[in-house]
Design an enzyme around this catalytic site. Structure first.
Site, short mmCIF file in Angstrom:
data_model
loop_
_atom_site.label_atom_id
_atom_site.label_comp_id
_atom_site.label_asym_id
_atom_site.label_seq_id
_atom_site.Cartn_x
_atom_site.Cartn_y
_atom_site.Cartn_z
N GLY A 209 0.83 -1.20 0.00
CA GLY A 209 0.00 0.00 0.00
C GLY A 209 0.86 1.25 0.00
O GLY A 209 2.02 1.23 -0.42
N GLU A 231 5.63 -3.26 0.93
CA GLU A 231 5.77 -2.84 -0.47
C GLU A 231 4.93 -1.59 -0.64
O GLU A 231 3.71 -1.65 -0.64
CB GLU A 231 5.32 -3.97 -1.40
CG GLU A 231 5.95 -3.89 -2.78
CD GLU A 231 5.05 -3.23 -3.81
OE1 GLU A 231 5.07 -1.98 -3.90
OE2 GLU A 231 4.33 -3.96 -4.49
N CYS A 265 2.17 0.23 -8.87
CA CYS A 265 3.31 0.70 -8.08
C CYS A 265 4.60 0.63 -8.88
O CYS A 265 5.52 1.40 -8.63
CB CYS A 265 3.43 -0.11 -6.79
SG CYS A 265 3.53 -1.90 -7.04
N GLU A 365 4.39 10.36 -6.18
CA GLU A 365 3.69 9.27 -6.85
C GLU A 365 2.32 9.74 -7.35
O GLU A 365 1.52 10.27 -6.59
CB GLU A 365 3.52 8.08 -5.91
CG GLU A 365 2.95 6.85 -6.62
CD GLU A 365 2.97 5.61 -5.75
OE1 GLU A 365 3.06 4.50 -6.31
OE2 GLU A 365 2.89 5.74 -4.51
#
Length: 462
Positions: A209, A231, A265, A365
């Site tokens: 997440g 992660e 991701c 991000e």
């Protein structure tokens, strides 16, 4: 009375799933069942565990069409791509089943007269897997499969956006003959998830997440001294060298940036292109982006679906608008995509040039369909910019000179380095990240290490 978890579909905003949330008594019951089942499971022969896990994969794959439809309605991926997740789960799961024979066997050491010495790999106990919505099966199986193969019990807390994924997986394992209690799912509030992490019965947490959520998970486990796999995402870069195959590079980078509406991701979020081929690359990239068809993901002609929520789309819109106000050039006209509609999850893709690292779109991000393209004059400048990030999940270099690309890759701060490809997890390779992309490792034979503990046997003869 239990609270209710409601899942709104990004397809049309309708309520797609409603589920009661587990209370503390239900959580404690699940823990008790898991501990009891695990004690027998860890003593079950590996070959028997492998057979059950393999049968569970067979059952899961047989339901691929229904599973694909559920993925589309829960998180918005175009239906033409959703079955790919089932195929990906099968690839990873079958690899881990096969690899477990080597990964879990005792480690022998050199002979020493009068002694027998070896190291066994024992199960930890109960493993908690907290899985995200963007690749709801692929991210989960990375930890679930090796945990079960290693002799652990698993509790799965899936994203509130994709609750049916947890139920599908649990049912497949149950039908395959996995003993009751070994793999359970719990739909839980954030508060009760923290309660579960703090339970003495939980021996390892595997979380995928955001960085802020990862910090909460780590804080909840503080002082327990248990293993954790985190992660936490990325801002993954690509570098297109002057000697690259431009057609292949543009096609690969654009797919890596916009597949799953950029909600990956390890998707490409920034690309650096050598000045000698910059204009040609941008021209090819823009043409590719304009070929996407934004629409309802249940339409088989759609190639770009909605983001998971309107708020996620708004976040990307803000990044793009801010970058343009700072001098970036937007190359895609949103009106080219009729389904694009402000205030909804449906967001047209965007490609930006004249970008730099003073802009959030190049450092923060995005997790959406936007790509910044920056011109560079040398390999050294490209590597410096690739490393100028709080993240380090994957990175890619496109070049015909493989030796030089690998040499540069040794300088790039990343968990996985690609040459002439991107956005792919090979189950034979360790999946890991550095910096704020997290810690720990899944996949490959190394992925079993965090889910076992070494136990040394030192035996003196005579």
């Amino acid at each position: 009375m239990n609270k209710t978890q409601i899942t709104l579909s990004p397809v049309d905003g309708s309520v797609f799933v409603e589920r009661p949330l587990a209370d503390v008594s239900q959580i404690n019951k699940a823990l008790t069942q898991a501990e009891k089942a695990q004690r027998d499971w860890q003593n079950t022969a590996l070959e028997a565990r492998q057979r059950i896990c393999s049968k569970a994969v067979d059952i899961f794959v047989s339901q691929k069409d229904d599973i694909a439809s559920e993925i589309t309605w829960q998180m918005g991926r175009p239906i033409k791509y959703s079955t790919g997740e089932v195929a990906g789960l099968e690839e990873r799961a079958r690899y881990m089943i096969e690899a477990s024979s080597e990964a879990l066997k005792p480690i022998t050491v050199s002979e020493k007269e009068g002694f027998t010495r070896y190291i066994c790999k024992e199960a930890l106990g109960v493993v908690l897997v907290i899985a995200p919505w963007n690749y709801p099966y692929l991210t989960a199986i990375n930890s679930i499969m090796p945990a079960l193969l290693a002799g652990n019990a698993v509790l799965l807390k899936h994203s509130a956006q994709t609750p049916l994924c947890a139920e599908r997986m649990a049912q497949a394992f149950l039908e395959a003959g996995l003993p009751e209690g070994l793999f359970q799912y719990l739909h839980m509030s954030h508060e009760n998830t923290e309660y579960l992490i703090q339970s003495d019965a939980v021996k390892h947490v595997a979380f995928t997440g955001s960085v802020p959520a990862g910090a909460i998970v780590e804080k909840a486990a503080a002082g327990r001294f248990i293993g954790m796999g985190l992660e936490l995402g990325g801002k993954d870069p690509a570098y297109v060298r002057a000697d690259a195959d431009l057609d292949a590079a543009a096609d690969t980078v654009i797919d890596g940036a916009f597949f799953n509406s950029g909600q990956s991701c390890c998707g490409i979020e920034r690309v650096y292109v050598h000045q000698d081929v910059y204009d040609a690359f941008v021209e090819k990239a823009v043409a590719l982006v304009q070929q996407y068809r934004l629409g309802r993901p249940d339409d088989p002609e759609t190639t770009l679906g909605p983001l998971v929520k309107s708020s996620a789309a708004d976040f990307v819109r803000e990044q793009v608008e801010e970058a343009v106000s700072q001098g970036a050039v937007a190359h895609i006209d949103p009106t080219h995509f009729p389904k694009h509609e402000p205030g909804t999850p449906y967001l047209a893709p965007q490609l930006l040039t004249q970008v730099n690292h003073d802009m959030r779109v190049m450092t923060e991000e995005s997790f959406g369909p936007v790509l910044g393209v920056q011109k560079v004059s040398s390999d050294e400048e490209a590597v410096s910019l690739m490393n100028d990030s709080e993240f380090g999940l994957t990175a890619s270099i496109f070049s015909r000179d493989i030796e030089r690309a690998v040499e540069l890759g040794q300088q790039v701060q990343t968990g996985t380095f690609f040459v002439n490809r991107c956005d792919y997890l090979d189950p034979a390779l360790a999946w890991t990240g550095i910096k704020n992309s997290g810690r720990g490792c899944t996949l490959s034979v190394l992925g079993f290490d965090a889910l076992t503990r070494p136990k040394s046997f030192h035996i003196k003869h005579g």
